[in-house]
Design a protein around this motif. Sequence first.
Motif, PDB file in Angstrom:
ATOM      1  N   LEU A   1       0.737  -1.082   0.045  1.00  0.00           N
ATOM      2  CA  LEU A   1       0.068   0.005   0.225  1.00  0.00           C
ATOM      3  C   LEU A   1       0.881   1.310  -0.148  1.00  0.00           C
ATOM      4  CD1 LEU A   1      -2.731  -0.907   2.578  1.00  0.00           C
ATOM      5  CD2 LEU A   1      -2.420  -1.614   0.320  1.00  0.00           C
ATOM      6  N   THR A   2       0.787   2.099  -1.037  1.00  0.00           N
ATOM      7  CA  THR A   2       1.747   3.124  -1.016  1.00  0.00           C
ATOM      8  C   THR A   2       0.903   4.479  -1.649  1.00  0.00           C
ATOM      9  OG1 THR A   2       3.685   4.089  -2.125  1.00  0.00           O
ATOM     10  CG2 THR A   2       2.413   2.229  -3.416  1.00  0.00           C
ATOM     11  N   SER A   3       1.585   5.488  -1.520  1.00  0.00           N
ATOM     12  CA  SER A   3       1.110   6.635  -2.219  1.00  0.00           C
ATOM     13  C   SER A   3       1.983   7.090  -3.216  1.00  0.00           C
ATOM     14  CB  SER A   3       1.048   7.940  -1.233  1.00  0.00           C
ATOM     15  OG  SER A   3       2.233   8.159  -0.544  1.00  0.00           O
ATOM     16  N   ASN A   4       2.894   6.340  -3.526  1.00  0.00           N
ATOM     17  CA  ASN A   4       3.983   6.707  -4.388  1.00  0.00           C
ATOM     18  C   ASN A   4       4.505   5.786  -5.458  1.00  0.00           C
ATOM     19  OD1 ASN A   4       5.990   8.621  -4.978  1.00  0.00           O
ATOM     20  ND2 ASN A   4       7.501   7.769  -3.789  1.00  0.00           N
ATOM     21  N   SER A   5       3.547   4.987  -5.787  1.00  0.00           N
ATOM     22  CA  SER A   5       3.871   3.785  -6.874  1.00  0.00           C
ATOM     23  C   SER A   5       4.335   4.139  -8.261  1.00  0.00           C
ATOM     24  CB  SER A   5       2.832   2.723  -6.983  1.00  0.00           C
ATOM     25  OG  SER A   5       1.775   3.430  -7.368  1.00  0.00           O
ATOM     26  N   ASN A   6       4.060   5.273  -8.640  1.00  0.00           N
ATOM     27  CA  ASN A   6       4.554   5.824 -10.052  1.00  0.00           C
ATOM     28  C   ASN A   6       6.019   6.208  -9.927  1.00  0.00           C
ATOM     29  OD1 ASN A   6       2.028   5.573 -10.951  1.00  0.00           O
ATOM     30  ND2 ASN A   6       1.113   7.514 -10.373  1.00  0.00           N
ATOM     31  N   ASN A   7       6.471   6.668  -8.811  1.00  0.00           N
ATOM     32  CA  ASN A   7       7.751   7.095  -8.968  1.00  0.00           C
ATOM     33  C   ASN A   7       8.685   6.036  -8.328  1.00  0.00           C
ATOM     34  OD1 ASN A   7       7.008   9.505  -9.673  1.00  0.00           O
ATOM     35  ND2 ASN A   7       6.302  10.242  -7.766  1.00  0.00           N
ATOM     36  N   THR A   8       8.327   4.914  -7.732  1.00  0.00           N
ATOM     37  CA  THR A   8       9.317   4.041  -7.102  1.00  0.00           C
ATOM     38  C   THR A   8       9.099   2.747  -7.945  1.00  0.00           C
ATOM     39  OG1 THR A   8       8.819   4.974  -4.884  1.00  0.00           O
ATOM     40  CG2 THR A   8       9.715   2.745  -4.899  1.00  0.00           C
ATOM     41  N   LYS A   9      10.321   1.779  -8.097  1.00  0.00           N
ATOM     42  CA  LYS A   9      10.454   0.815  -8.794  1.00  0.00           C
ATOM     43  C   LYS A   9      10.253  -0.249  -8.003  1.00  0.00           C
ATOM     44  CE  LYS A   9      13.139  -1.626 -12.075  1.00  0.00           C
ATOM     45  NZ  LYS A   9      14.680  -1.750 -12.819  1.00  0.00           N
ATOM     46  N   PHE A  10       9.083  -1.122  -7.924  1.00  0.00           N
ATOM     47  CA  PHE A  10       8.784  -2.173  -7.282  1.00  0.00           C
ATOM     48  C   PHE A  10       9.145  -3.384  -7.920  1.00  0.00           C
ATOM     49  CE2 PHE A  10       6.157   1.276  -5.280  1.00  0.00           C
ATOM     50  CZ  PHE A  10       6.316   0.690  -4.041  1.00  0.00           C
ATOM     51  N   PRO A  11       9.593  -4.502  -7.247  1.00  0.00           N
ATOM     52  CA  PRO A  11       9.741  -5.892  -8.046  1.00  0.00           C
ATOM     53  C   PRO A  11       8.339  -6.376  -8.481  1.00  0.00           C
ATOM     54  CG  PRO A  11      10.498  -5.885  -5.783  1.00  0.00           C
ATOM     55  CD  PRO A  11       9.832  -4.394  -5.982  1.00  0.00           C
ATOM     56  N   LYS A  12       8.693  -6.842  -9.660  1.00  0.00           N
ATOM     57  CA  LYS A  12       7.398  -7.384 -10.501  1.00  0.00           C
ATOM     58  C   LYS A  12       6.402  -8.183  -9.732  1.00  0.00           C
ATOM     59  CE  LYS A  12       9.963  -7.270 -14.596  1.00  0.00           C
ATOM     60  NZ  LYS A  12      10.496  -8.019 -15.900  1.00  0.00           N
ATOM     61  N   ASN A  13       6.806  -9.021  -8.758  1.00  0.00           N
ATOM     62  CA  ASN A  13       5.716  -9.931  -7.977  1.00  0.00           C
ATOM     63  C   ASN A  13       5.028  -9.227  -6.796  1.00  0.00           C
ATOM     64  OD1 ASN A  13       7.928  -9.728  -6.365  1.00  0.00           O
ATOM     65  ND2 ASN A  13       7.604 -11.475  -5.495  1.00  0.00           N
ATOM     66  N   ILE A  14       5.117  -7.788  -6.850  1.00  0.00           N
ATOM     67  CA  ILE A  14       4.431  -6.958  -5.869  1.00  0.00           C
ATOM     68  C   ILE A  14       3.108  -6.392  -6.735  1.00  0.00           C
ATOM     69  CG2 ILE A  14       4.431  -5.091  -4.217  1.00  0.00           C
ATOM     70  CD1 ILE A  14       7.429  -5.576  -3.687  1.00  0.00           C
ATOM     71  N   ARG A  15       2.014  -6.464  -5.887  1.00  0.00           N
ATOM     72  CA  ARG A  15       0.934  -5.679  -6.408  1.00  0.00           C
ATOM     73  C   ARG A  15       0.861  -4.509  -5.553  1.00  0.00           C
ATOM     74  NH1 ARG A  15      -4.158  -7.298  -5.368  1.00  0.00           N
ATOM     75  NH2 ARG A  15      -3.572  -9.042  -3.626  1.00  0.00           N
ATOM     76  N   THR A  16       0.999  -3.571  -6.292  1.00  0.00           N
ATOM     77  CA  THR A  16       1.050  -2.122  -5.499  1.00  0.00           C
ATOM     78  C   THR A  16      -0.340  -1.504  -5.497  1.00  0.00           C
ATOM     79  OG1 THR A  16       1.547  -0.834  -7.612  1.00  0.00           O
ATOM     80  CG2 THR A  16       3.405  -1.340  -6.118  1.00  0.00           C
ATOM     81  N   VAL A  17      -0.975  -0.908  -4.566  1.00  0.00           N
ATOM     82  CA  VAL A  17      -2.373  -0.503  -4.305  1.00  0.00           C
ATOM     83  C   VAL A  17      -2.073   0.836  -3.566  1.00  0.00           C
ATOM     84  CG1 VAL A  17      -4.561  -0.869  -3.359  1.00  0.00           C
ATOM     85  CG2 VAL A  17      -3.347  -2.889  -4.062  1.00  0.00           C
ATOM     86  N   LYS A  18      -3.002   1.834  -4.070  1.00  0.00           N
ATOM     87  CA  LYS A  18      -2.858   3.065  -3.712  1.00  0.00           C
ATOM     88  C   LYS A  18      -3.677   3.111  -2.315  1.00  0.00           C
ATOM     89  CE  LYS A  18      -4.135   8.172  -4.630  1.00  0.00           C
ATOM     90  NZ  LYS A  18      -2.545   8.496  -4.724  1.00  0.00           N
ATOM     91  N   ILE A  19      -2.953   3.781  -1.365  1.00  0.00           N
ATOM     92  CA  ILE A  19      -3.288   3.807   0.286  1.00  0.00           C
ATOM     93  C   ILE A  19      -4.569   4.737   0.240  1.00  0.00           C
ATOM     94  CG2 ILE A  19      -1.768   5.731   0.967  1.00  0.00           C
ATOM     95  CD1 ILE A  19      -1.209   3.904   3.345  1.00  0.00           C
ATOM     96  N   PHE A  20      -5.224   4.189   1.189  1.00  0.00           N
ATOM     97  CA  PHE A  20      -6.640   4.948   1.539  1.00  0.00           C
ATOM     98  C   PHE A  20      -7.779   4.665   0.110  1.00  0.00           C
ATOM     99  CE2 PHE A  20      -3.755   7.807   3.840  1.00  0.00           C
ATOM    100  CZ  PHE A  20      -3.724   7.072   4.930  1.00  0.00           C
ATOM    101  N   SER A  21      -7.238   3.900  -0.763  1.00  0.00           N
ATOM    102  CA  SER A  21      -8.229   3.731  -1.841  1.00  0.00           C
ATOM    103  C   SER A  21      -9.263   2.559  -1.354  1.00  0.00           C
ATOM    104  CB  SER A  21      -7.744   3.380  -3.208  1.00  0.00           C
ATOM    105  OG  SER A  21      -7.097   1.848  -2.899  1.00  0.00           O
TER     106      SER A  21
END
Length: 357
Positions: free
Chosen positions: A32-52
């Motif tokens: 859960l993150t507010s910064n998924s667009n500016n951070t490179k995450f490993p491919k096996n992580i699903r990023t979800v906008k926090i507070f959504s």
Amino acid sequence: MLILVGKGYGDNPKYILEYLNQQKQKIDFVWLTSNSNNTKFPKNIRTVKIFSIKSFFELATAKVWINNSRFDQFVIKRKEQFYIQTWHGGLALKKIEYDAEEKMSEYYKKVMKNDNKMIDIMLSNSKFCTEMYRRGFKYNGNILEVGSPRNDILINKNIEIKNNICEKYKINKKEKILLYAPTFRKKYDKNPYDIDFDLLKKTLLKKTGYKWNILIKLHPRISDATRYINNIENYIDVTGYSDMQELISSCDMLITDYSSTMFETMITNKPVILYANDIENYMNERGMYFKFKELPFPLTRNNYELEQCIKKVDFNDITKKYNDFKEKIGLNESGEASKIIGDKIIEILKGEKNEQE
């Protein structure tokens, strides 16, 4: 499912996740993150906008939560869920949480109270931290005093980390790196970041015989570095780099003011110098756990003192001071914190799987 929370891919959650990835476990990772667009995450992580809305669904359905900050007061943990609070500070100079209760808003006090009652395990790297969490968090639950996962790389040195930093910022590997990482202020009566970096580089060159590269990492809440740092274009601005531990691992020396990076750099036995030209104002803003004379780092208040300190300091005579301080605080950085908590998570998730079968 494993939920991790953080502004970007870094800090303790990152290193726990990387250990789990090495074990090749079938785990659904959600960050859960507010910064998924500016951070490179490993491919096996699903990023979800926090507070959504989706983030609340993920929180409600995950077996394990990992957070390095606080969940808000409206977050509710179910009985079968497990919450690991890694915190983001560790050893601290500035007082935190209930130790600085008079500085906290009524809203944040409610956040602290709600988060505290949900925690199943906290991580600590010292007797000092354990006592600080008991008192400052008003937390009486389980504390694992095994170190901070993010600091494993400071114990287990990896030359590839420095090579990657040098490649990214076009630094000659034969040259030295100074990391300047000051903290944030609520009030700026003067510019606390007024180091003469040109003079600093010349002084270090004369002292050591090596050319030095200066990396400047300001607090993420400082939006415009050029307001405070003169000629910043002549240096390397790494404020956007998400992993402080990689920068500490790569540098040869740290200059900071009140940031806990001083203690983490101490783990590596690298030189640390404090530059703080606004001590009186800052001490009124935040209480402190240590007096400056108790710290194993030289304190400077202006450019002249900083220059003289570098000229006089014996970089080979810091180990004893560091060791005495580490003993005083009961430091216990095992270098295996990621493994210890990672194995605990695998055990919890396997228990869930067995129950379902």
